[in-house]
Design an enzyme around this catalytic site. Sequence first.
Site, PDB file in Angstrom:
ATOM      1  N   ASP A 135      -7.069 -20.948  17.879  1.00  0.00           N
ATOM      2  CA  ASP A 135      -8.743 -20.740  18.560  1.00  0.00           C
ATOM      3  C   ASP A 135      -9.076 -19.405  18.063  1.00  0.00           C
ATOM      4  O   ASP A 135      -8.548 -18.498  18.187  1.00  0.00           O
ATOM      5  CB  ASP A 135      -8.543 -21.115  19.945  1.00  0.00           C
ATOM      6  CG  ASP A 135      -9.879 -21.079  20.452  1.00  0.00           C
ATOM      7  OD1 ASP A 135     -10.416 -21.948  20.651  1.00  0.00           O
ATOM      8  OD2 ASP A 135     -10.534 -20.063  20.867  1.00  0.00           O
ATOM      9  N   ILE A 136     -10.465 -19.676  17.440  1.00  0.00           N
ATOM     10  CA  ILE A 136     -11.094 -18.433  17.100  1.00  0.00           C
ATOM     11  C   ILE A 136     -11.615 -17.604  18.283  1.00  0.00           C
ATOM     12  O   ILE A 136     -12.162 -18.048  19.240  1.00  0.00           O
ATOM     13  CB  ILE A 136     -12.321 -18.534  16.085  1.00  0.00           C
ATOM     14  CG1 ILE A 136     -11.698 -19.502  14.823  1.00  0.00           C
ATOM     15  CG2 ILE A 136     -12.798 -17.275  15.709  1.00  0.00           C
ATOM     16  CD1 ILE A 136     -12.864 -19.953  13.839  1.00  0.00           C
ATOM     17  N   GLU A 192     -13.973 -24.635  17.502  1.00  0.00           N
ATOM     18  CA  GLU A 192     -13.506 -23.558  16.540  1.00  0.00           C
ATOM     19  C   GLU A 192     -11.920 -23.658  16.895  1.00  0.00           C
ATOM     20  O   GLU A 192     -11.079 -22.802  16.485  1.00  0.00           O
ATOM     21  CB  GLU A 192     -13.821 -22.210  17.228  1.00  0.00           C
ATOM     22  CG  GLU A 192     -13.582 -21.878  18.737  1.00  0.00           C
ATOM     23  CD  GLU A 192     -14.367 -22.327  19.837  1.00  0.00           C
ATOM     24  OE1 GLU A 192     -14.753 -21.664  20.765  1.00  0.00           O
ATOM     25  OE2 GLU A 192     -15.254 -23.276  19.363  1.00  0.00           O
TER      26      GLU A 192
END
Length: 332
Positions: free
Chosen positions: A203-204, A246
Site C-alpha cells: 500500500d502506498i 493504491e
Amino acid sequence: MDERLEFAPCGYLSITHQGIITDMNHTFLYLMGYTREALLHKHIESIMSKANQLIFHSYFYPNINLHGHVEELFISLKDGSGGSVPYIMNGRSLIVDGVAVIDCILVQMSKRIDYEQELRSAKKQIEEAYWAKDQALAGLNQIHAEIQQKQQELMELNAVLVELSTTDKLTGLKNRRYFEEMLSEQLKLFRETGEPFSLLIIDIDHFKRINDTFGHQTGDHVLEKLGSLLRFHSREKDTAARYGGEEFVLILPDMAADEARLVAENLRLETQLAVWDTGSLTVSAGIATCADGDTGETLLHRADKALYASKEGGRNRVMHSLDLSRSSNHTI
C-alpha cells in the site's frame, strides 16, 4: 425456482463469474443425466472437453466481461454417461441480491445430423464446381484464403480481449478478478502438494496526500510507475496485480515466510530509492504465508492485518502475519 423455469423446454444454468455452478433447472438435469448434487458448486468447465474449454475461454468470458451477454454460442457438454451433447448457449450477466451471476439458457441441437448432412452436401457441390471450372477454383481458393485470414484475425482479437479482461488499464498489471482466480488455483495446489506460497499486500503511504497536493494525474503516474517496478521485480511465475486504489498484491509461489519477507523488503527499499514526481515515496507491506486450513479470505485477512500493523508502526516498513503472533505471545 419458478416451476415454469424448472420445467421449461430448454436447459437453465446459473454460474458465478468464476464459472461455479450455483443453480440449474430440472430440464437440464434430465437432458444431461445428472443429479442436482452432482453439478451444484462444480465448475462448468468440469463438464466440457479441452476443446470446448478453449471456446468458452476465448469467446464466452471476453463477451460477458465486455458486453454483459453472449448470444448463440455453439458448445458441447459432457452428459452423465460421458457422451457429448451439443447446445446453443445464450448467457447474460446480472446482479442478484448484490452478487454478480451469469444466467445461461441452453437449447439442445437435436438436428445436428441434418446440419452435418447439409454441410457434406455443400462440400460435394463445391468439389464438383472445382472440377467444372478453373476460374471457380481460383475464386474459391481466394475465398478460402480470406476466411483463413479472418479466422486468424478473430483468434488474435479474442486473445487481446482475454488479456484486456484480466488487465488493469492504468498500470498494465493483472486486475483483481485475475488475482482472485490465481489465488484460488494456488490454494488448490497447496492443498494437493503442500508446497508453500506467500501473499504480499503493498500500500502506498499517504497516497491521498499525493492526490491532494500534486493532483490526480500525478497520482496516476505514481501508480503506473509502481506497477512497472513490481512487474520488473516479479518472477515469471509470480502474479502481480492491482487490488484496488493504491493497493497492490503479489502471489509468490514456492516461497516461505523468510524469502517473502526479503522480497517485500527489497521492493520497499527499491520504492524508497526510486525517483518520483512527488520527490519521495514509500510503501508499507503486509505478508501472509499459506498454512493448513487457509482460504483465500483468511489469507488476505492475515496479510491485511500485517499491512495495518506496518501502517500503525510508522509506515515504510514490512510486517509478516507471523510477526503479529510472536508479538502477541511475547506480550503474554
